[in-house]
Design an enzyme around this catalytic site. Structure first.
Site, short mmCIF file in Angstrom:
data_model
loop_
_atom_site.label_atom_id
_atom_site.label_comp_id
_atom_site.label_asym_id
_atom_site.label_seq_id
_atom_site.Cartn_x
_atom_site.Cartn_y
_atom_site.Cartn_z
N TRP A 102 -19.77 3.74 21.44
CA TRP A 102 -19.34 2.34 21.63
C TRP A 102 -18.56 1.85 20.44
CZ3 TRP A 102 -19.20 1.64 26.42
CH2 TRP A 102 -20.20 2.11 27.26
N ASP A 169 -21.91 -5.78 17.47
CA ASP A 169 -22.19 -5.47 18.87
C ASP A 169 -23.69 -5.20 18.98
OD1 ASP A 169 -22.56 -4.38 21.38
OD2 ASP A 169 -21.13 -2.73 21.13
N LYS A 193 -28.71 -4.62 29.10
CA LYS A 193 -29.65 -3.75 28.40
C LYS A 193 -30.97 -4.46 28.09
CE LYS A 193 -26.25 -0.66 28.04
NZ LYS A 193 -25.14 -0.89 27.14
#
Ligand SMILES: *Cc1c(COP(=O)(O)O)cnc(C)c1O
Length: 357
Positions: A102, A169, A193
């Site tokens: 990511w 993030d 998530k």
């Protein structure tokens, strides 16, 4: 049969939240209408949006001067929005750490907008640790990091002190542990998530950092647009915001972030102590950087796991296959996963050792 859902995302949500959400799809607020067939401008939905923002602020103790937004496009669109909003048009530059798939996607997008210096990377060791002790150049517009690396099972226990804007993030560990929001200028997290269904992204941004780049930012990509319109610039992802609100309420009712942090630590201790004890498995992440959300482990050399795979499936366990870039297994233990589910997995690992012996 009760499933033990270790999915990496989208992932497990509290059963009582799913119950309430399914009811609202049929009849929301006793309107005899579905949540997903009413106007997002109705007072009933505006109340949902306001409550979701208020709960997020309360649970994370968001200080004054920050806005909480619910946007679309996932964390992936934030990879684009962050540089557009924070990198100067002339000579813009940012520092990033590269700690997993990511982060490297975030870096790739930022490079389209300006210059990126990767100040720390664990790429050469398949991202199995968190780089530390790097220097962040003083002149960069911002520093970007990823608090939890969902695919590789590492997390940042500490965040560096920076002399620039701090962007993170937190898609896969938001609300799983206490953080000091004031240490950050911008936090973003896809809902799917730890907070709700896919479709909404939460952004927590310090208002005063915006509007300083000299860029003409497309309206949707400009955080100020969404702040001005209270996350209602265009049709918000109503279902995802609603279910996120329910999950935030669930977390508050249960005892908040400090309560869940303690349980998450117990779950992580339980799985990692078994990974370390059991001779048939090996953890892939450096011990000091192990994630409390995603535990990655592989079979020890020469161990055939065919039997293990049958055993965990028979125990009702779901979603523990590792990501293709690590292999083996990944047990994702987000907020809604009960400690008992981790115990079931640990019992199966022990039983596998017994039958193999
Ligand atoms: C899942 C994930 C993403 C991607 O989120 P999307 O909502 O699919 O764009 C980004 N960063 C991290 C840390 C993630 O876990």
């Amino acid at each position: 049969m009760q499933k033990h859902n270790f999915s990496a995302g989208p992932c497990i949500l509290p059963p009582e939240v799913l119950q309430q959400a399914s009811q609202a799809v049929l009849n929301f607020d006793n309107l005899d209408l579905s949540l997903i067939e009413i106007s997002h401008r109705s007072k009933n939905f505006i109340a949902v949006m306001e409550k979701a923002q208020a709960l997020a602020k309360e649970l994370l103790s968001v200080p004054g001067g920050y806005s909480v937004l619910f946007l679309q496009g996932g964390a992936s669109l934030e990879f684009v929005m962050v540089p557009f909003n924070l990198m100067k048009k002339e000579g813009g530059k940012a520092a990033y750490t590269d700690t997993g798939s990511w982060s490297s996607k975030a870096i790739k997008e930022a490079k389209r907008v300006g210059e990126v210096e990767v100040v720390g990377s664990s790429k050469d060791s398949n991202y199995n640790f968190i780089p530390k002790g790097y220097t962040i150049p003083a002149e960069v517009d911002y520093f970007h990091c990823t608090s939890n690396n969902t695919i590789f099972g590492t997390h940042m226990k500490e965040f560096p002190q920076v002399d620039t804007l701090m962007v993170c993030d937190m898609s896969s560990d938001i609300l799983s542990r206490q953080i000091n929001v004031a240490d950050f200028d911008l936090i973003y997290a896809g809902a799917q998530k730890n907070m709700g269904p896919a479709g909404a992204t939460m952004v927590i941004v310090k208002d005063e950092i915006l509007g300083k780049t000299g860029r003409d930012i497309p309206a949707y990509l400009d955080y100020r647009t969404h702040i001005d319109k209270d996350s209602m610039f265009n049709t918000p992802p109503v279902f995802s915001v609603y279910v996120s609100m329910l999950t935030l309420q669930w977390l508050k009712d249960k005892g908040g972030v400090s309560w869940i942090e303690d349980i998450n630590q117990q779950k992580a201790d339980l799985i990692y102590s078994e990974i370390d004890r059991n001779p048939l498995f090996t953890g892939t992440a450096a011990k000091e950087d192990r994630s409390n959300m995603n535990a990655c482990f592989v079979p020890a050399e020469g161990v055939n796991t065919e039997e293990f795979d049958k055993m965990w499936q028979e125990a009702g366990i779901s979603g523990i296959n590792g990501h293709r870039s690590v292999g083996g297994y990944r047990a994702s233990m987000y907020n809604a996963l009960p400690l008992e589910s981790v115990q079931v997995l640990v019992d199966v690992m022990k039983e596998f050792e017994r039958v193999k012996a």
